[in-house]
Write a protein that holds these residues in place. Structure first.
Motif, PDB file in Angstrom:
ATOM      1  N   ALA A   1       0.829  -1.204   0.000  1.00 36.93           N
ATOM      2  CA  ALA A   1       0.000   0.000   0.000  1.00 36.93           C
ATOM      3  C   ALA A   1       0.862   1.252   0.000  1.00 36.93           C
ATOM      4  O   ALA A   1       0.555   2.259  -0.665  1.00 36.93           O
ATOM      5  CB  ALA A   1      -0.936  -0.005   1.206  1.00 36.93           C
ATOM      6  N   LEU A   2       1.988   1.214   0.742  1.00 36.37           N
ATOM      7  CA  LEU A   2       2.889   2.368   0.763  1.00 36.37           C
ATOM      8  C   LEU A   2       3.528   2.588  -0.601  1.00 36.37           C
ATOM      9  O   LEU A   2       3.647   3.727  -1.079  1.00 36.37           O
ATOM     10  CB  LEU A   2       3.961   2.151   1.834  1.00 36.37           C
ATOM     11  CG  LEU A   2       4.986   3.285   2.013  1.00 36.37           C
ATOM     12  CD1 LEU A   2       4.277   4.578   2.398  1.00 36.37           C
ATOM     13  CD2 LEU A   2       6.025   2.905   3.060  1.00 36.37           C
ATOM     14  N   LEU A   3       3.942   1.496  -1.263  1.00 36.63           N
ATOM     15  CA  LEU A   3       4.501   1.637  -2.613  1.00 36.63           C
ATOM     16  C   LEU A   3       3.481   2.206  -3.573  1.00 36.63           C
ATOM     17  O   LEU A   3       3.810   3.046  -4.432  1.00 36.63           O
ATOM     18  CB  LEU A   3       4.984   0.267  -3.108  1.00 36.63           C
ATOM     19  CG  LEU A   3       6.210  -0.332  -2.411  1.00 36.63           C
ATOM     20  CD1 LEU A   3       6.457  -1.755  -2.910  1.00 36.63           C
ATOM     21  CD2 LEU A   3       7.441   0.528  -2.655  1.00 36.63           C
ATOM     22  N   ARG A   4       2.258   1.795  -3.420  1.00 36.85           N
ATOM     23  CA  ARG A   4       1.182   2.301  -4.289  1.00 36.85           C
ATOM     24  C   ARG A   4       0.933   3.775  -4.018  1.00 36.85           C
ATOM     25  O   ARG A   4       0.739   4.582  -4.957  1.00 36.85           O
ATOM     26  CB  ARG A   4      -0.090   1.508  -4.025  1.00 36.85           C
ATOM     27  CG  ARG A   4      -1.211   1.839  -4.985  1.00 36.85           C
ATOM     28  CD  ARG A   4      -1.071   1.047  -6.262  1.00 36.85           C
ATOM     29  NE  ARG A   4      -2.287   1.130  -7.038  1.00 36.85           N
ATOM     30  CZ  ARG A   4      -2.467   1.903  -8.120  1.00 36.85           C
ATOM     31  NH1 ARG A   4      -1.451   2.650  -8.547  1.00 36.85           N
ATOM     32  NH2 ARG A   4      -3.595   1.908  -8.774  1.00 36.85           N
ATOM     33  N   ALA A   5       0.974   4.156  -2.739  1.00 31.98           N
ATOM     34  CA  ALA A   5       0.732   5.562  -2.396  1.00 31.98           C
ATOM     35  C   ALA A   5       1.856   6.454  -2.895  1.00 31.98           C
ATOM     36  O   ALA A   5       1.632   7.635  -3.175  1.00 31.98           O
ATOM     37  CB  ALA A   5       0.593   5.682  -0.883  1.00 31.98           C
TER      38      ALA A   5
ATOM     39  N   GLY B   1       3.240   6.234  -5.691  1.00 28.88           N
ATOM     40  CA  GLY B   1       3.199   6.315  -7.146  1.00 28.88           C
ATOM     41  C   GLY B   1       3.546   5.058  -7.878  1.00 28.88           C
ATOM     42  O   GLY B   1       3.627   5.056  -9.115  1.00 28.88           O
ATOM     43  N   GLY B   2       3.770   3.993  -7.142  1.00 26.47           N
ATOM     44  CA  GLY B   2       4.092   2.734  -7.797  1.00 26.47           C
ATOM     45  C   GLY B   2       2.891   2.161  -8.534  1.00 26.47           C
ATOM     46  O   GLY B   2       1.753   2.208  -8.041  1.00 26.47           O
ATOM     47  N   THR B   3       3.118   1.625  -9.698  1.00 26.97           N
ATOM     48  CA  THR B   3       2.025   1.031 -10.475  1.00 26.97           C
ATOM     49  C   THR B   3       1.787  -0.412 -10.025  1.00 26.97           C
ATOM     50  O   THR B   3       2.619  -1.023  -9.348  1.00 26.97           O
ATOM     51  CB  THR B   3       2.358   1.048 -11.972  1.00 26.97           C
ATOM     52  OG1 THR B   3       3.515   0.231 -12.195  1.00 26.97           O
ATOM     53  CG2 THR B   3       2.626   2.470 -12.455  1.00 26.97           C
ATOM     54  N   ILE B   4       0.633  -0.932 -10.432  1.00 25.97           N
ATOM     55  CA  ILE B   4       0.331  -2.327 -10.105  1.00 25.97           C
ATOM     56  C   ILE B   4       1.360  -3.243 -10.766  1.00 25.97           C
ATOM     57  O   ILE B   4       1.812  -4.236 -10.157  1.00 25.97           O
ATOM     58  CB  ILE B   4      -1.098  -2.668 -10.562  1.00 25.97           C
ATOM     59  CG1 ILE B   4      -2.109  -1.880  -9.736  1.00 25.97           C
ATOM     60  CG2 ILE B   4      -1.363  -4.162 -10.449  1.00 25.97           C
ATOM     61  CD1 ILE B   4      -3.543  -2.095 -10.159  1.00 25.97           C
ATOM     62  N   ALA B   5       1.752  -2.923 -11.997  1.00 26.00           N
ATOM     63  CA  ALA B   5       2.747  -3.737 -12.689  1.00 26.00           C
ATOM     64  C   ALA B   5       4.080  -3.712 -11.955  1.00 26.00           C
ATOM     65  O   ALA B   5       4.788  -4.723 -11.858  1.00 26.00           O
ATOM     66  CB  ALA B   5       2.913  -3.258 -14.128  1.00 26.00           C
ATOM     67  N   ALA B   6       4.444  -2.556 -11.394  1.00 20.86           N
ATOM     68  CA  ALA B   6       5.710  -2.455 -10.674  1.00 20.86           C
ATOM     69  C   ALA B   6       5.679  -3.280  -9.395  1.00 20.86           C
ATOM     70  O   ALA B   6       6.656  -3.955  -9.039  1.00 20.86           O
ATOM     71  CB  ALA B   6       6.000  -0.996 -10.353  1.00 20.86           C
ATOM     72  N   ILE B   7       4.528  -3.247  -8.718  1.00 14.91           N
ATOM     73  CA  ILE B   7       4.409  -4.054  -7.498  1.00 14.91           C
ATOM     74  C   ILE B   7       4.466  -5.535  -7.834  1.00 14.91           C
ATOM     75  O   ILE B   7       5.151  -6.319  -7.170  1.00 14.91           O
ATOM     76  CB  ILE B   7       3.107  -3.688  -6.767  1.00 14.91           C
ATOM     77  CG1 ILE B   7       3.172  -2.244  -6.255  1.00 14.91           C
ATOM     78  CG2 ILE B   7       2.837  -4.661  -5.626  1.00 14.91           C
ATOM     79  CD1 ILE B   7       1.894  -1.759  -5.642  1.00 14.91           C
TER      80      ILE B   7
ATOM     81  N   VAL C   1      -3.362  -7.929  -7.572  1.00 12.03           N
ATOM     82  CA  VAL C   1      -4.810  -7.866  -7.423  1.00 12.03           C
ATOM     83  C   VAL C   1      -5.196  -7.097  -6.172  1.00 12.03           C
ATOM     84  O   VAL C   1      -6.175  -6.330  -6.165  1.00 12.03           O
ATOM     85  CB  VAL C   1      -5.397  -9.295  -7.385  1.00 12.03           C
ATOM     86  CG1 VAL C   1      -6.865  -9.267  -7.003  1.00 12.03           C
ATOM     87  CG2 VAL C   1      -5.218  -9.969  -8.735  1.00 12.03           C
ATOM     88  N   SER C   2      -4.434  -7.253  -5.095  1.00  7.19           N
ATOM     89  CA  SER C   2      -4.776  -6.568  -3.844  1.00  7.19           C
ATOM     90  C   SER C   2      -4.598  -5.056  -3.929  1.00  7.19           C
ATOM     91  O   SER C   2      -5.119  -4.320  -3.093  1.00  7.19           O
ATOM     92  CB  SER C   2      -3.921  -7.115  -2.705  1.00  7.19           C
ATOM     93  OG  SER C   2      -2.551  -6.764  -2.894  1.00  7.19           O
ATOM     94  N   GLN C   3      -3.852  -4.586  -4.939  1.00  2.00           N
ATOM     95  CA  GLN C   3      -3.587  -3.153  -5.056  1.00  2.00           C
ATOM     96  C   GLN C   3      -4.285  -2.530  -6.252  1.00  2.00           C
ATOM     97  O   GLN C   3      -3.844  -1.495  -6.764  1.00  2.00           O
ATOM     98  CB  GLN C   3      -2.070  -2.924  -5.162  1.00  2.00           C
ATOM     99  CG  GLN C   3      -1.288  -3.386  -3.945  1.00  2.00           C
ATOM    100  CD  GLN C   3      -1.723  -2.682  -2.686  1.00  2.00           C
ATOM    101  OE1 GLN C   3      -1.924  -1.457  -2.684  1.00  2.00           O
ATOM    102  NE2 GLN C   3      -1.876  -3.436  -1.600  1.00  2.00           N
ATOM    103  N   ARG C   4      -5.357  -3.186  -6.697  1.00  2.00           N
ATOM    104  CA  ARG C   4      -6.076  -2.591  -7.829  1.00  2.00           C
ATOM    105  C   ARG C   4      -6.664  -1.234  -7.459  1.00  2.00           C
ATOM    106  O   ARG C   4      -6.766  -0.347  -8.292  1.00  2.00           O
ATOM    107  CB  ARG C   4      -7.195  -3.530  -8.272  1.00  2.00           C
ATOM    108  CG  ARG C   4      -6.724  -4.746  -9.042  1.00  2.00           C
ATOM    109  CD  ARG C   4      -7.891  -5.586  -9.484  1.00  2.00           C
ATOM    110  NE  ARG C   4      -8.703  -6.008  -8.343  1.00  2.00           N
ATOM    111  CZ  ARG C   4      -9.865  -6.646  -8.450  1.00  2.00           C
ATOM    112  NH1 ARG C   4     -10.354  -6.906  -9.636  1.00  2.00           N
ATOM    113  NH2 ARG C   4     -10.521  -7.005  -7.361  1.00  2.00           N
ATOM    114  N   ARG C   5      -7.073  -1.097  -6.203  1.00  2.00           N
ATOM    115  CA  ARG C   5      -7.599   0.182  -5.732  1.00  2.00           C
ATOM    116  C   ARG C   5      -6.664   0.741  -4.665  1.00  2.00           C
ATOM    117  O   ARG C   5      -6.279   0.038  -3.753  1.00  2.00           O
ATOM    118  CB  ARG C   5      -9.004   0.021  -5.157  1.00  2.00           C
ATOM    119  CG  ARG C   5     -10.030  -0.397  -6.201  1.00  2.00           C
ATOM    120  CD  ARG C   5     -11.410  -0.482  -5.574  1.00  2.00           C
ATOM    121  NE  ARG C   5     -12.415  -0.873  -6.554  1.00  2.00           N
ATOM    122  CZ  ARG C   5     -13.712  -1.011  -6.266  1.00  2.00           C
ATOM    123  NH1 ARG C   5     -14.150  -0.785  -5.040  1.00  2.00           N
ATOM    124  NH2 ARG C   5     -14.559  -1.362  -7.211  1.00  2.00           N
TER     125      ARG C   5
END
Length: 876
Positions: free
Chosen positions: A332-336, A338-344, A398-402
């Motif tokens: 979630a922190l990586l997503r916040a 600016g990380g993309t789902i593909a990057a995660i 999948v868990s970081q789609r949103r």
């Protein structure tokens, strides 16, 4: 790369768990088929090795009109490799030894010995297999008038014919004219160098003569000569019968080549290497029977292995979900930031690639060290490795789609599924039901291969049952929760309330548990069903404590057997496998006729505790003026007009059809066409000599054999019910069957316990927070463990009920596709539930709950439960 390795080291526990599961999956996929193949090949070798030579060897026979072209039979003897090379593949590669034999049948009246049926034989390589003790080996040529022969020491004693004795040999009535004879002179006495040499199989009478059965049956023996000697004999006797016998090396056979070998055997029977030859062997019948069992056990192993692999893949998914949940804040922190789902997903994939492919390869390598032929399961190993490697990356993406900056509430679950999910679930159930229908209609392996879709049908049915159970269980669980709310104490209410909100009863853990339990119960039910069918088959074939078999016993043998200590009842049986009956319309047809003392058989079956049903009309039959009541097979009943005339041992009896059945206890019938007459109702039963007896009691086989063998040399076989029942378990592919059952039950039990453990681990964090809050309200440690039990009981109960129903009814649904009757001597396999299996399921439930408590205690200690209320709540 260093960052990836550092993260792998930090999360070593999570990756180690996934690596272990991937390794076990690859090991199971590789090792189980190899071990099954090894057991298959060893069982095949044992089955072929125990066959008599007449059944396992390929014998080419020919009787030429004359020997003008080959008077010394040297060309025929040299043709052994030539005829072998003309055999269809792969037979020629399987031949280990070959022998040429030529012979004539005759009779002689020695000067001092009894009249003897004396055969003349020549066989290639015999001078090298004997040790001449007196005289020399025959050396015939065209200038001799008297045929030279050699006798073994035992035959010489039987004929009272030392070296120098001249014998007159007359041709056998069925092979030559009367009034013609030849003279033979004994020029040598020999002993075999190795009496167990395979070359002696067809000429065993040359070593040990058969003394005959007094008073009017002549003895039988063989005299050895050379090819030129048989050429001399044809001047007055018929031409000899020539045969080329080939031994197939059973160690060169394997389960994979069965179909090719049986096809080649059928071809050589239709088309021998030389026109005019005949081919005899029964090896194809044994191989076909074994192939039928192998197909059945391969289908069963495919079903069991599919269940175990599906369970392992489900555990991999649960372990990956647990790993993603533990790293939820990190992703979630990586997503916040600016990380993309593909990057995660790529970040997680890089970590998985370091560990999981290597673990899969190690599992595969370990599996290759298991003895046995490799199976074509490489694609399954690759698939398992891919699933294990992609599990964390896919679930993390999948868990970081949103994007979510706050932690999810773990105790809130929406009970009403979406229309999309319901449609997917209904489609899944429809696919499972359609697969079951196709599996029942087509079979699992119609062409010898296993269809992956059809092999996975039991797994689909188990998952479908889990889906249905997940939709059905909330209502009864809610009712239990209401009852718990009215009771004293909060533990039951809180536990059932959490379970009712979906923790931990979710489709993932439930599906894995249901598949594991269904696989284990399916294996147990099939095992008990086959055992029950074998009991019924043994009851039908030997409806007594023992069977005494021979030929044409004397009339007083019945009384002699009854007088043996321990014998309580005896029933004589006579079977004529090749006779005829005349229907009411005058038609004559071939049939097997049996005469059974049915009244005595009823007493024998009752005393032996054997469950068989005998028609009252035959049991109550007594001598009278009318026709005999008879039991007939369905084919014969369709040809009769209600009665007819049956012939057995040259005696005819009028009969009427009193009953129709597919089989009769104690009367084997390979053709399926038979007539059974009551022996006690015959006008004079003594004129029909019995050929076997059914005996009740605990008499020893030696005592029964002694009582039934008044004449020296009679061949009598005593087979007990327990021995016959044991033979049904020890022949054919039964070792593979036992291996399949063991793999299914042990593997499913172990994986079910692991599934419960993963379920506990998945909810350990949230449950720890709940326990920490409740501890501040006075909840004791014992009550905390009780809370876990109440949470898990619904999951385990639903899994046991759903998996148990699938496991019990699955053999009935797909049983016809498995062909399990090949393991039960043709007896139908009916679903039979062993009470021990029910007890084992209850033990599994208790063990699962105990394992859950152990895992919970370990997790609570590692999490330092007193600090859980503070740890992990920073984002709330």
């Amino acid at each position: 790369m260093s960052g990836v390795l550092w993260r792998v080291r930090v999360f070593a526990g999570q990756f180690g768990l996934l690596a272990a599961l991937a390794l076990v999956a690859a090991l199971l996929i590789t090792a189980a088929p190899r071990l099954a193949n090894d057991l298959t090949d060893r069982a095949l070798h044992a089955d072929v090795a125990r066959l008599p030579y007449a059944a396992r060897d390929i014998t080419l026979s020919q009787r030429p009109e004359n020997l003008n072209a080959d008077p010394t039979l040297s060309s025929a003897a040299d043709a052994v490799p030539m005829y072998r090379d003309r055999m269809p593949a792969p037979l020629r590669e399987l031949v280990s030894e070959g022998w040429f034999t030529a012979g004539l049948e005759g009779a002689t009246l020695p000067p001092a010995g009894p009249r003897t049926l004396l055969g003349l034989r020549t066989q290639g390589g015999m001078p090298d297999r004997v040790r001449v003790t007196t005289g020399r080996w025959p050396a015939n040529n065209a200038n001799l008038e008297v045929l030279e022969v050699a006798l073994s020491t035992a035959v010489s004693k039987q004929l009272a014919a030392p070296v120098g004795t001249v014998l007159r040999v007359d041709p056998a009535p069925q092979t030559g004219p009367r009034g013609v004879s030849i003279q033979v002179v004994v020029v040598g006495i020999f002993e075999p160098i190795d009496g167990n040499d395979l070359a002696w199989d067809t000429i065993r009478l040359a070593l040990e003569p058969f003394p005959g059965l007094p008073p009017d049956t002549p003895a039988a023996a063989m005299a050895m000569t050379d090819g030129a000697g048989l050429g001399l004999a044809t001047r007055r006797l018929p031409t000899p019968a020539l045969s080329w016998r080939y031994r197939l090396d059973e160690k060169r056979l394997d389960g994979e080549s069965l179909q090719a070998v049986t096809t080649a055997l059928a071809e050589i029977k239709r088309t021998p290497p030389v026109p005019g030859m005949s081919t005899s062997t029964n090896l194809d019948a044994t191989l076909l029977r074994f192939d039928g069992q192998l197909r059945a056990v391969s289908a069963l192993l495919a079903v069991v292995q599919a269940g175990l692999i599906a369970t392992l893949l489900g555990l991999i998914a649960l372990a990956a979900a647990l790993a993603v949940e533990r790293r939820r804040e990190e992703f979630a922190l990586l997503r916040a930031r600016g990380g993309t789902i593909a990057a995660i997903g790529g970040r997680a994939l890089a970590e998985s690639l370091v560990v999981l492919p290597l673990a899969t390869v190690v599992g595969w390598l370990l599996g290759t060290y298991v003895p046995g032929r490799p199976a074509a399961t490489g694609w399954l190993v690759v698939g398992a490795g891919v699933v294990a490697t992609l599990a964390i990356p896919v679930l993390a993406a999948v868990s970081q789609r949103r994007l979510s900056f706050t932690a999810r509430r773990q105790d809130l679950v929406r009970h009403r599924p979406s229309v999309r999910r319901l449609t997917a679930e209904l489609f899944f159930i429809l696919v499972a039901v359609l697969g079951a229908y196709l599996l029942r209609r087509r079979g699992l392996s119609p062409d010898g291969s296993v269809d992956p879709y059809l092999a996975s049908v039991p797994v689909l049915l188990a998952v479908g049952a889990a889906i249905v159970a997940l939709r059905v269980f909330p209502w009864p669980l809610g009712q239990l929760g209401k009852l718990a709310a009215r009771a004293r104490g909060a533990v039951a209410f809180l536990g059932l309330a959490r379970a009712g909100r979906g923790a931990p009863v979710t489709i993932g853990p439930l599906a894995v548990l249901v598949v594991a339990i269904a696989t284990g119960i399916f294996s147990g039910v099939v095992m008990s069903s086959i055992g029950d069918a074998r009991d019924r088959a043994a009851d039908l074939e030997i409806p007594a404590d023992a069977r005494v078999s021979g030929y044409a016993f004397a009339p007083d043998v019945t009384d002699q057997l009854a007088a043996v200590p321990g014998v309580t009842a005896v029933a004589p049986v006579t079977v004529d496998p090749a006779t005829r009956y005349t229907a009411a319309n005058g038609a004559k047809n071939g049939v097997q006729v049996a005469v059974v003392d049915t009244a005595a058989l009823a007493r024998v079956a009752t005393a032996s505790g054997v469950s068989v049903t005998l028609p009252a009309a035959l049991v109550d039959a007594r001598p009278g003026d009318g026709p005999l009541p008879a039991l007939v097979s369905p084919d014969v009943a369709a040809e009769l007009g209600g009665g007819g005339e049956a012939t057995i041992r040259s005696r005819s009896y009028d009969f009427t059809v009193a009953a129709v059945a597919d089989a009769f206890p104690g009367v084997p019938s390979a053709s399926g066409r038979f007539i059974v007459l009551p022996r006690q109702a015959l006008p004079d039963p003594a004129v029909i000599a019995p050929d076997h007896f059914l005996v009740a009691g605990d008499a020893s086989p030696e005592a029964l054999r002694t009582a039934s063998t008044p004449q020296a040399g009679s061949s009598v076989t005593v087979t007990s019910w327990s021995d016959h029942r044991r033979d049904l378990e020890e022949t054919g592919a039964n070792e593979v069957l036992s291996f399949t059952f063991t793999t299914g039950t042990v593997g499913a039990t172990t994986l079910a316990l692991l599934a419960v453990g993963f379920t506990v681990l998945a909810g350990a964090r949230v449950r720890g927070q709940v326990l920490s809050r409740l501890r501040t309200l006075g909840l004791s440690g014992r009550q905390g463990r009780g809370l876990l039990v109440y949470e898990l009981v619904p999951l385990v109960t639903i899994a046991v009920l759903a998996g148990g129903l699938v496991g019990v009814f699955l053999p009935r649904v797909i049983g016809p596709a498995l062909g399990l009757s090949s393991f039960t001597s043709g007896a139908a396999v009916r679903t039979a539930l062993d009470p021990l299996l029910i007890g084992a399921v209850l033990v599994l439930v208790v063990a699962a709950l105990a394992a859950a408590l152990v895992v919970e205690n370990v997790v609570n200690r590692r999490m330092r439960l007193g600090e859980v209320l503070r740890v992990g709540e920073e984002g709330q």
